[in-house]
Design an enzyme around this catalytic site. Structure first.
Site, short mmCIF file in Angstrom:
data_model
loop_
_atom_site.label_atom_id
_atom_site.label_comp_id
_atom_site.label_asym_id
_atom_site.label_seq_id
_atom_site.Cartn_x
_atom_site.Cartn_y
_atom_site.Cartn_z
N SER A 25 0.84 -1.19 0.00
CA SER A 25 0.00 0.00 0.00
C SER A 25 0.88 1.24 0.00
CB SER A 25 -0.93 -0.01 1.21
OG SER A 25 -0.44 0.84 2.21
N LYS A 26 0.23 2.33 -0.39
CA LYS A 26 0.94 3.61 -0.46
C LYS A 26 1.50 4.01 0.89
CE LYS A 26 -0.31 6.63 -4.20
NZ LYS A 26 -0.78 7.96 -4.56
N ARG A 27 0.86 3.53 1.94
CA ARG A 27 1.32 3.91 3.28
C ARG A 27 2.54 3.11 3.72
NH1 ARG A 27 -4.03 4.27 3.32
NH2 ARG A 27 -4.21 2.04 3.67
#
Ligand code: GLU
Ligand code: ZN
Length: 498
Positions: free
Chosen positions: A265-267
């Protein structure tokens, strides 16, 4: 499977939305498009999908341009380069989308929908309760002109909705996944233009693919479910004459998974592409690793250059099953690339890393130090960042030299005091200051004299002089540091009396 395209006609695009940091999945998509274009002698178009002014940012746009530049993925058309279909930022192309939307409404492929969010929600609720499939119910598909006039004179806002053809299933031969079919009725009428007039991704992406004569759409699997809608829209764009060429071929690149088999994920910090540059990964190592997220040059070979990838790339050999992003493997591959650099190239990379990423002013003296010391670290590091950390003890002004507190706590204990004293005495009386002389003197004093094991003898000396336990080879390091600074550090070592 063959992609059956004559060389010069291939036109692919990389078309990210500038939100947040560039991430590795995005870079993988860019790389595969680039390799496909280069392999077929085609055109790599870089388009910015920035029609969502709420989410898009100029900073993110600049990072994207920067990231592609770092990776060496040069584009043939796009920002900074121009091209026959300029401009390549969608925010500068709004008139084209307005025109396309108008023509789709005029031709009946799309219609104005006056349903308010409240009405939609209430009907969705009722659909759920009655176990009817979700999605727009077609309420405004066939309004009479009186109804439309009524809504308009009430001043009701309206969105533009695409009319999905009824009873049609959608199939295509995916370049990666083979035959894919979505049954009829699964995809409902969807919004193309918001009530405030902003065109949505659903419209602008296919319209630009049409206007820019894109032949192959290679993108992430997360977009697979939007493909039936796009195929339907493409048919409409062709019927209205907005699209002149054929519908492009589609290929959906596999998901990139992170830890624990979850989608990266982008996080996830490991997904931040520019972090790798900050840490001192080489672009060669990075593109090589990104290529392995779904492709391989051959079964027995992991390491290959960008050019080798372009020469060998075959979209039909991209693996459809999810790829796992393995940070350790990425790092190990980068270490291989570092070891492969010739010595002068390694020095040049270190110098630009120091000035560009670490903001260290590189005067003549520092350049000389890096040149002399680089061979000591090239074999020992996985990243340029690690190399710089190892060389910091040589580069810092003496007044700013510090011993790593954790390493000091471990190695500079009370027991180390006699070791450091003996080392200093042996070195003070040394004739000449060479690696060999330093080694001989320290061995005589510490191993023979104090009867210590090498690890116990040299560990504290290393931490006192180099500031950390992980350093280039000790005796060479001391030679490079010079007698005065080495002795000074031995004397000033922050020994704790524990
Ligand atoms: N702007 C879209 C995205 O970033 C592009 C998707 C596509 O390649 O069609 O997800
Ligand atoms: Zn409606």
């Amino acid at each position: 499977m063959s992609t059956a395209t004559s060389p010069s006609t291939v036109r692919v695009r990389f078309c990210p939305s500038p939100t947040g940091n560039p991430h590795v999945g995005m870079a993988r998509t860019a790389l595969f498009n680039w390799a496909f274009a280069r392999h077929h002698g085609g055109t790599f178009v870089f388009r910015i999908e920035d029609t969502d002014s709420q989410r898009d940012s100029e900073e993110s746009y600049e990072q994207l341009v920067d990231a592609l530049g770092w990776l060496g993925l040069d584009w043939d058309e796009g920002p900074g380069v121009g091209g026959p279909f300029a401009p390549y930022r969608q925010s500068e192309r709004l008139d084209r989308y307005r025109d396309a939307a108008d023509r789709l409404v005029e031709s009946g492929h799309a219609y104005r929908c006056y349903c308010t969010p409240d009405e939609l929600e209430r009907r969705r609720e009722a659909d759920r309760a009655a176990h009817r499939p979700p999605g727009y119910d077609g309420h405004c598909r066939d309004l009479s002109s009186e109804q439309v006039d009524g809504y308009e004179s009430d001043g009701r806002p309206s969105v533009v909705r695409f009319r999905m053809p009824e009873g049609e299933s959608f199939s295509w031969h995916d370049l990666v996944r083979g035959d894919v079919t979505f049954p009829a009725g699964e995809v409902r009428d969807y919004v193309l233009v918001r009530a405030n007039g902003d065109p949505l991704y659903t419209l602008v992406n296919p319209v630009d693919d049409a206007l820019m004569q894109i032949t192959h759409v290679l993108r992430g699997e997360d977009l697979l479910s939007s493909t039936p809608r796009q195929l339907a829209l493409w048919a409409a764009l062709r019927e209205t004459g907005i699209a002149e060429g054929p519908i492009p071929a589609f290929g959906h690149l596999p998901y990139v998974m992170g830890e624990g088999n979850k989608k990266l994920s982008k996080r996830d910090p490991q997904s931040n592409l520019l972090m790798y540059r900050e840490l001192g990964y080489l672009s060669e190592g990075m593109t090589n690793y990104l290529a392995l997220l779904g492709w391989a040059i051959s079964e027995d070979r992991d390491r290959f250059s960008l050019q080798e990838m372009a020469d060998a790339f075959d979209i039909g050999r991209v693996n459809a099953s999810p790829a796992r992003f393995d940070f350790k493997k990425c790092t190990a591959l980068n270490a291989d690339w570092i070891r492969l650099l010739d010595g002068d190239d390694f020095v040049a990379r270190l110098l630009s890393f120091l000035s560009e990423e670490r903001g260290v002013g590189m005067d003549q003296m520092r350049q000389g130090i890096v040149r002399d010391a680089a061979p000591l670290v090239q074999e020992r590091v996985e990243t340029l960042g690690q190399a710089v950390d190892m060389l910091t003890f040589l580069l810092v002004p003496e007044a700013e030299f510090e011993v790593d507190p954790e390493d000091a706590a471990k190695m500079l204990t009370a027991d180390s005091r006699p070791v450091l004293v003996a080392a200093r005495q042996a070195l003070e009386s040394l004739d000449g200051w060479s690696t060999e002389a330093i080694e001989a003197a320290l061995r005589t004093a510490l191993i023979d004299g104090l009867g210590l094991k090498p690890r116990v003898a040299f560990g504290p000396v290393r931490v006192a002089v180099c500031g950390r336990r992980v350093s280039p080879p000790l005796f060479e390091s001391m030679e490079l540091l010079g007698r005065e600074r080495a002795l000074g550090r031995l004397a000033a070592a922050p020994v704790t009396d524990r």
